[in-house]
Write a protein that holds these residues in place. Structure first.
Motif, PDB file in Angstrom:
ATOM      1  N   GLN A  11       4.600  10.197  -6.228  1.00 26.68           N
ATOM      2  CA  GLN A  11       5.245  10.550  -7.776  1.00 26.68           C
ATOM      3  C   GLN A  11       4.571  11.529  -8.953  1.00 26.68           C
ATOM      4  OE1 GLN A  11       8.052   7.616  -7.965  1.00 26.68           O
ATOM      5  NE2 GLN A  11       9.359   8.479  -6.201  1.00 26.68           N
ATOM      6  N   ARG A  12       3.210  10.430  -9.518  1.00 29.84           N
ATOM      7  CA  ARG A  12       2.871  10.571 -10.426  1.00 29.84           C
ATOM      8  C   ARG A  12       2.001  12.119 -10.918  1.00 29.84           C
ATOM      9  NH1 ARG A  12      -0.134   4.558 -12.049  1.00 29.84           N
ATOM     10  NH2 ARG A  12       2.166   3.972 -12.698  1.00 29.84           N
ATOM     11  N   ALA A  13       1.238  12.004  -9.549  1.00 28.93           N
ATOM     12  CA  ALA A  13       1.166  13.241  -9.011  1.00 28.93           C
ATOM     13  C   ALA A  13       1.672  14.891  -9.560  1.00 28.93           C
ATOM     14  CB  ALA A  13       0.215  13.415  -7.973  1.00 28.93           C
ATOM     15  N   LEU A  14       2.986  14.729  -8.244  1.00 27.63           N
ATOM     16  CA  LEU A  14       3.993  15.574  -8.174  1.00 27.63           C
ATOM     17  C   LEU A  14       4.881  16.061  -9.720  1.00 27.63           C
ATOM     18  CD1 LEU A  14       6.074  17.141  -7.398  1.00 27.63           C
ATOM     19  CD2 LEU A  14       7.388  15.438  -6.430  1.00 27.63           C
TER      20      LEU A  14
ATOM     21  N   LYS B 189       0.850  -1.110   0.254  1.00 27.02           N
ATOM     22  CA  LYS B 189      -0.219   0.357   0.157  1.00 27.02           C
ATOM     23  C   LYS B 189       0.800   1.362  -0.096  1.00 27.02           C
ATOM     24  CE  LYS B 189      -3.826   2.591   2.469  1.00 27.02           C
ATOM     25  NZ  LYS B 189      -4.619   2.136   3.844  1.00 27.02           N
ATOM     26  N   ASN B 190       1.562   1.412   0.514  1.00 22.93           N
ATOM     27  CA  ASN B 190       2.820   2.406   0.694  1.00 22.93           C
ATOM     28  C   ASN B 190       3.764   2.702  -0.607  1.00 22.93           C
ATOM     29  OD1 ASN B 190       2.159   2.730   3.601  1.00 22.93           O
ATOM     30  ND2 ASN B 190       3.691   1.769   4.317  1.00 22.93           N
ATOM     31  N   ALA B 191       3.758   1.148  -1.451  1.00 27.36           N
ATOM     32  CA  ALA B 191       4.662   1.860  -2.381  1.00 27.36           C
ATOM     33  C   ALA B 191       3.653   1.740  -3.375  1.00 27.36           C
ATOM     34  CB  ALA B 191       5.088   0.373  -2.669  1.00 27.36           C
ATOM     35  N   THR B 192       2.565   1.496  -3.178  1.00 24.88           N
ATOM     36  CA  THR B 192       0.683   2.797  -4.171  1.00 24.88           C
ATOM     37  C   THR B 192       0.704   4.090  -4.094  1.00 24.88           C
ATOM     38  OG1 THR B 192       0.436  -0.092  -4.099  1.00 24.88           O
ATOM     39  CG2 THR B 192      -0.946   2.067  -5.095  1.00 24.88           C
ATOM     40  N   LEU B 193       1.102   4.518  -2.845  1.00 23.88           N
ATOM     41  CA  LEU B 193       0.885   5.428  -3.094  1.00 23.88           C
ATOM     42  C   LEU B 193       2.188   5.936  -3.000  1.00 23.88           C
ATOM     43  CD1 LEU B 193      -0.609   5.312   0.848  1.00 23.88           C
ATOM     44  CD2 LEU B 193      -1.674   6.011  -1.589  1.00 23.88           C
TER      45      LEU B 193
END
Length: 211
Positions: A14-17, A5-9
């Protein structure tokens, strides 16, 4: 489960940034895109973009002073003027519209820098922070702000220089040529070469990558 879950978040963060930096680059050049009137070279871009398709491809340019006309051949190839021609025929001839192709070129530079820097990181050629530094510098670059707000082919040429190099690297990184990236490279290289004649200076680099 928590690690996954942490890796997905982290991935989505990163994609949002990255999306935010791309939008920052876009806003950087689009805000006040029409604040200045055309200068001489930009007026020549508009003149080329207004002409019929065959004349755009041939680079034909008429210089007029109100009393006489002189037929000449422009010093730049045709691709950026095709884009400008399509835009002015659908959205008008304002400074914003004529410069919009350059603004898109400056914006395209940011994701192009990202994918190239990511490839270098995966090959242990660049440090992990390189993609973020590259896109941040690309997004706020005063140089790209200048050319992203000028109705000339330079911003698009810069973005294509990075993109074609990345596609060449991806096409040849395996033991066999990757057809998807190879086709993308051929198309992008053709656009690159017909955007600005300085593109030929990068051909030896691309040749070394390919062969």
């Amino acid at each position: 489960m928590n690690a996954t879950k942490n890796a997905t978040l982290k991935t989505w963060g990163q994609r949002a940034l990255l999306l935010g930096l791309i939008l920052l680059s876009y806003a950087h050049v689009v805000v006040q895109l029409d604040a200045k009137a055309f200068w001489w070279d930009e007026s020549l871009s508009l003149q080329r973009a207004e002409q019929p398709l065959l004349d755009i491809l041939r680079g034909v340019l008429w210089i007029r002073d109100g009393f006489s006309s002189l037929l000449t051949i422009d010093q730049h190839p045709f691709f950026s003027f095709l884009l400008q021609g399509a835009l002015i025929r659908t959205a008008g001839e304002s400074e914003f519209v004529v410069r919009y192709a350059a603004a898109l070129g400056a914006t395209l530079l940011v994701p192009s820098l990202w994918v190239l820097a990511r490839w270098l990181v995966r090959r242990d050629i660049a440090p992990p922070a390189a993609p973020w530094l590259a896109v941040l510098l690309g997004a706020i670059s005063p140089f790209m702000l200048w050319y992203g707000q000028e109705a000339r082919p330079y911003a698009l040429w810069a973005a294509l220089a990075v993109l074609t190099t990345y596609l060449a690297l991806r096409a040849t990184e395996g033991r066999q040529l990757d057809a998807r990236f190879a086709i993308g490279f051929v198309v992008a290289e053709a656009i690159f070469l017909t955007t600005h004649y300085y593109a030929v200076l990068l051909l030896p680099v691309h040749a070394l990558i390919l062969f």
